[in-house]
Design a protein around this motif. Sequence first.
Motif, PDB file in Angstrom:
ATOM      1  N   ALA A   1      55.948  29.183  35.915  1.00  0.00           N
ATOM      2  CA  ALA A   1      55.596  28.318  37.008  1.00  0.00           C
ATOM      3  C   ALA A   1      54.047  28.776  37.424  1.00  0.00           C
ATOM      4  CB  ALA A   1      56.488  28.490  38.153  1.00  0.00           C
ATOM      5  N   ARG A   2      53.263  29.037  36.535  1.00  0.00           N
ATOM      6  CA  ARG A   2      51.821  29.288  36.778  1.00  0.00           C
ATOM      7  C   ARG A   2      50.904  28.254  36.089  1.00  0.00           C
ATOM      8  NH1 ARG A   2      51.147  35.856  36.550  1.00  0.00           N
ATOM      9  NH2 ARG A   2      52.516  36.163  38.291  1.00  0.00           N
ATOM     10  N   PRO A   3      49.794  27.794  36.666  1.00  0.00           N
ATOM     11  CA  PRO A   3      49.052  26.831  36.118  1.00  0.00           C
ATOM     12  C   PRO A   3      48.815  26.940  34.700  1.00  0.00           C
ATOM     13  CG  PRO A   3      48.256  27.433  38.122  1.00  0.00           C
ATOM     14  CD  PRO A   3      49.277  28.157  37.741  1.00  0.00           C
TER      15      PRO A   3
ATOM     16  N   THR B   1      51.515  25.701  32.267  1.00  0.00           N
ATOM     17  CA  THR B   1      52.142  24.341  32.680  1.00  0.00           C
ATOM     18  C   THR B   1      51.060  23.271  32.381  1.00  0.00           C
ATOM     19  OG1 THR B   1      51.380  24.266  34.910  1.00  0.00           O
ATOM     20  CG2 THR B   1      53.732  25.278  34.514  1.00  0.00           C
ATOM     21  N   ASP B   2      51.859  22.152  31.920  1.00  0.00           N
ATOM     22  CA  ASP B   2      50.835  20.831  31.788  1.00  0.00           C
ATOM     23  C   ASP B   2      52.064  19.508  31.751  1.00  0.00           C
ATOM     24  OD1 ASP B   2      52.308  20.798  29.099  1.00  0.00           O
ATOM     25  OD2 ASP B   2      50.565  20.901  28.031  1.00  0.00           O
ATOM     26  N   GLY B   3      51.517  18.520  31.593  1.00  0.00           N
ATOM     27  CA  GLY B   3      52.253  17.129  31.551  1.00  0.00           C
ATOM     28  C   GLY B   3      53.058  16.978  33.043  1.00  0.00           C
ATOM     29  N   HIS B   4      54.312  16.852  32.696  1.00  0.00           N
ATOM     30  CA  HIS B   4      55.040  16.908  33.952  1.00  0.00           C
ATOM     31  C   HIS B   4      55.289  18.133  34.709  1.00  0.00           C
ATOM     32  CE1 HIS B   4      55.680  12.492  32.910  1.00  0.00           C
ATOM     33  NE2 HIS B   4      55.669  12.622  34.498  1.00  0.00           N
ATOM     34  N   ASP B   5      55.143  19.495  34.278  1.00  0.00           N
ATOM     35  CA  ASP B   5      55.494  20.685  34.726  1.00  0.00           C
ATOM     36  C   ASP B   5      54.704  20.961  35.971  1.00  0.00           C
ATOM     37  OD1 ASP B   5      56.727  21.033  32.467  1.00  0.00           O
ATOM     38  OD2 ASP B   5      55.325  22.150  31.535  1.00  0.00           O
ATOM     39  N   GLY B   6      55.414  21.251  37.152  1.00  0.00           N
ATOM     40  CA  GLY B   6      54.729  21.635  38.379  1.00  0.00           C
ATOM     41  C   GLY B   6      54.196  23.187  38.354  1.00  0.00           C
ATOM     42  N   PHE B   7      53.713  23.427  39.174  1.00  0.00           N
ATOM     43  CA  PHE B   7      53.382  25.013  39.224  1.00  0.00           C
ATOM     44  C   PHE B   7      52.996  25.579  40.759  1.00  0.00           C
ATOM     45  CE2 PHE B   7      49.023  22.790  38.572  1.00  0.00           C
ATOM     46  CZ  PHE B   7      48.546  23.033  39.713  1.00  0.00           C
TER      47      PHE B   7
ATOM     48  N   ILE C   1      48.887  26.895  46.331  1.00  0.00           N
ATOM     49  CA  ILE C   1      49.441  25.762  46.112  1.00  0.00           C
ATOM     50  C   ILE C   1      50.378  25.556  45.526  1.00  0.00           C
ATOM     51  CG2 ILE C   1      46.819  25.204  46.888  1.00  0.00           C
ATOM     52  CD1 ILE C   1      46.380  24.175  43.942  1.00  0.00           C
ATOM     53  N   ILE C   2      51.207  24.489  45.887  1.00  0.00           N
ATOM     54  CA  ILE C   2      52.666  24.196  45.297  1.00  0.00           C
ATOM     55  C   ILE C   2      52.471  22.783  44.812  1.00  0.00           C
ATOM     56  CG2 ILE C   2      55.038  24.006  45.705  1.00  0.00           C
ATOM     57  CD1 ILE C   2      54.476  25.946  47.936  1.00  0.00           C
ATOM     58  N   ARG C   3      52.857  22.651  43.547  1.00  0.00           N
ATOM     59  CA  ARG C   3      52.618  21.264  42.935  1.00  0.00           C
ATOM     60  C   ARG C   3      53.738  20.824  42.042  1.00  0.00           C
ATOM     61  NH1 ARG C   3      49.147  21.589  46.245  1.00  0.00           N
ATOM     62  NH2 ARG C   3      46.692  21.324  45.867  1.00  0.00           N
TER      63      ARG C   3
ATOM     64  N   ALA D   1      49.365   8.440  32.154  1.00  0.00           N
ATOM     65  CA  ALA D   1      49.565   9.807  32.016  1.00  0.00           C
ATOM     66  C   ALA D   1      49.730  10.222  33.593  1.00  0.00           C
ATOM     67  CB  ALA D   1      48.406  10.500  31.466  1.00  0.00           C
ATOM     68  N   PRO D   2      50.541  11.447  33.619  1.00  0.00           N
ATOM     69  CA  PRO D   2      50.786  12.096  35.101  1.00  0.00           C
ATOM     70  C   PRO D   2      49.489  12.482  35.264  1.00  0.00           C
ATOM     71  CG  PRO D   2      51.981  13.274  33.338  1.00  0.00           C
ATOM     72  CD  PRO D   2      51.450  12.263  32.670  1.00  0.00           C
ATOM     73  N   VAL D   3      48.895  12.250  36.745  1.00  0.00           N
ATOM     74  CA  VAL D   3      47.732  12.938  37.083  1.00  0.00           C
ATOM     75  C   VAL D   3      48.171  14.184  37.717  1.00  0.00           C
ATOM     76  CG1 VAL D   3      45.854  12.706  38.847  1.00  0.00           C
ATOM     77  CG2 VAL D   3      46.739  10.678  37.807  1.00  0.00           C
ATOM     78  N   ARG D   4      47.362  15.247  37.045  1.00  0.00           N
ATOM     79  CA  ARG D   4      47.926  16.806  37.778  1.00  0.00           C
ATOM     80  C   ARG D   4      46.764  17.164  38.698  1.00  0.00           C
ATOM     81  NH1 ARG D   4      51.049  19.516  34.844  1.00  0.00           N
ATOM     82  NH2 ARG D   4      50.206  21.459  35.391  1.00  0.00           N
TER      83      ARG D   4
END
Length: 399
Positions: A246-248, A251-257, A275-277, A346-349
């Motif tokens: 769960a670290r940035p 992760t990419d796309g729809h994965d949170g971190f 920060i939690i996303r 595209a999901p904005v990260r």
Amino acid sequence: MNENLERFLRYIKIDTQSDDNSTSTPSAKKEYDLLNLLRKELLELGIEGEITKEGRLYAYLEGEKGLDVIGLNSHVDTALEMPGKNVKAQIIENYDGGYIKLNDEYSMSPKEFSSLKGHEGDTLVVTSGDTLLGGDDKAGVAVIMSVLAYLVKNKEVKHHPIAILFTPDEEIGRGPEHFDAKKFGADYAYTVDGDYPDHIDIENFNAAHADVTIHGVGIHPGEAKGRMVNAISLGVLFDSMLGQEARPENTDGHDGFNHCGSFTGDVSKAELHYIIRNHDKEKFLAQKKKFEEIKEFIEKKYPTAKIDLEMGDDYKNMKEIIDQDPRALNHAIEVFKKMGITPVHAPVRGGTDGATFSFLGCPTPNLGTGSYNHHSRYEFLSVRDFNQMIEIVKELVKA
Ligand SMILES: [Zn+2]
């Protein structure tokens, strides 16, 4: 050179970098340099704008009665990662698709920057390597101003009423502050603050932060057995329990971190800032819950230690609002299809000002600008894509 590109080049010469150490609004006085110029240029077009005491420029262009009022927004400030002063743009005509030398030290090519691919024959505006370009978001500002100039000069073109809002301080997360949906008066709106022209962004992160303060037990290391509880070790434990996956960086796309942005401390006290996303609300809530669970687990295992956990929400995923009121999205999709463009979602990260506008009563997806590689010396404007964005926004507001 066409007047739309001239407009862009005029705006990027003005230093409008926001200031995250300031508590005033706007954060930097120099943001007014562009806001005042825009108000003057609007007035020259016969559009009266008002700059509020918080530095928000609101304006309105009358349109056909009975049609939805369409809002357009861009931000005037630039990012903090690179200087925004003394921007010396270089124009590359008929780009050959290869390596671009910015200065003696820096260059870029499509190998490192995929955004450069497919621009053979295009005209590009690049930096001199020492500053950012300011396409984020002066390309958006220039798109909106170019569309307004077109409509004012071509009175026969029937169009929607248009609500205009130029905001400061987007880059420090304070753009949507003081947003007045009623004053804006739009039924729905678009932020023109992305990159690719075929993108319609309707999803951004749900965002929160967590401040973890660990109080350990500091004792002379020679007499520590069974008594010392090292706050640093507990900090490392806390962070490892959140999980590698769960670290940035993983992760990419729809994965949170969960991102630990700072970790400071000594034996008796350690502080970790996170920060939690996540795009998904359930997963986002579960991530926040995990922070509580880890706190409880560690406090149970080390009863003489204490953990203070402070969490707060920062912004929410606008998809929740767009799903309830899809007018802005549906209208954009219709226009794209009419123009033969297949929309990409595209999901904005990260966040967008439009997310906050959406939750404050004005559904606001985000559109592209034709500028790329934001927040860096490698920023560039594709004149072809910038012109396409002007055509897209013209079609969006046409009756
Ligand atoms: Zn931006």
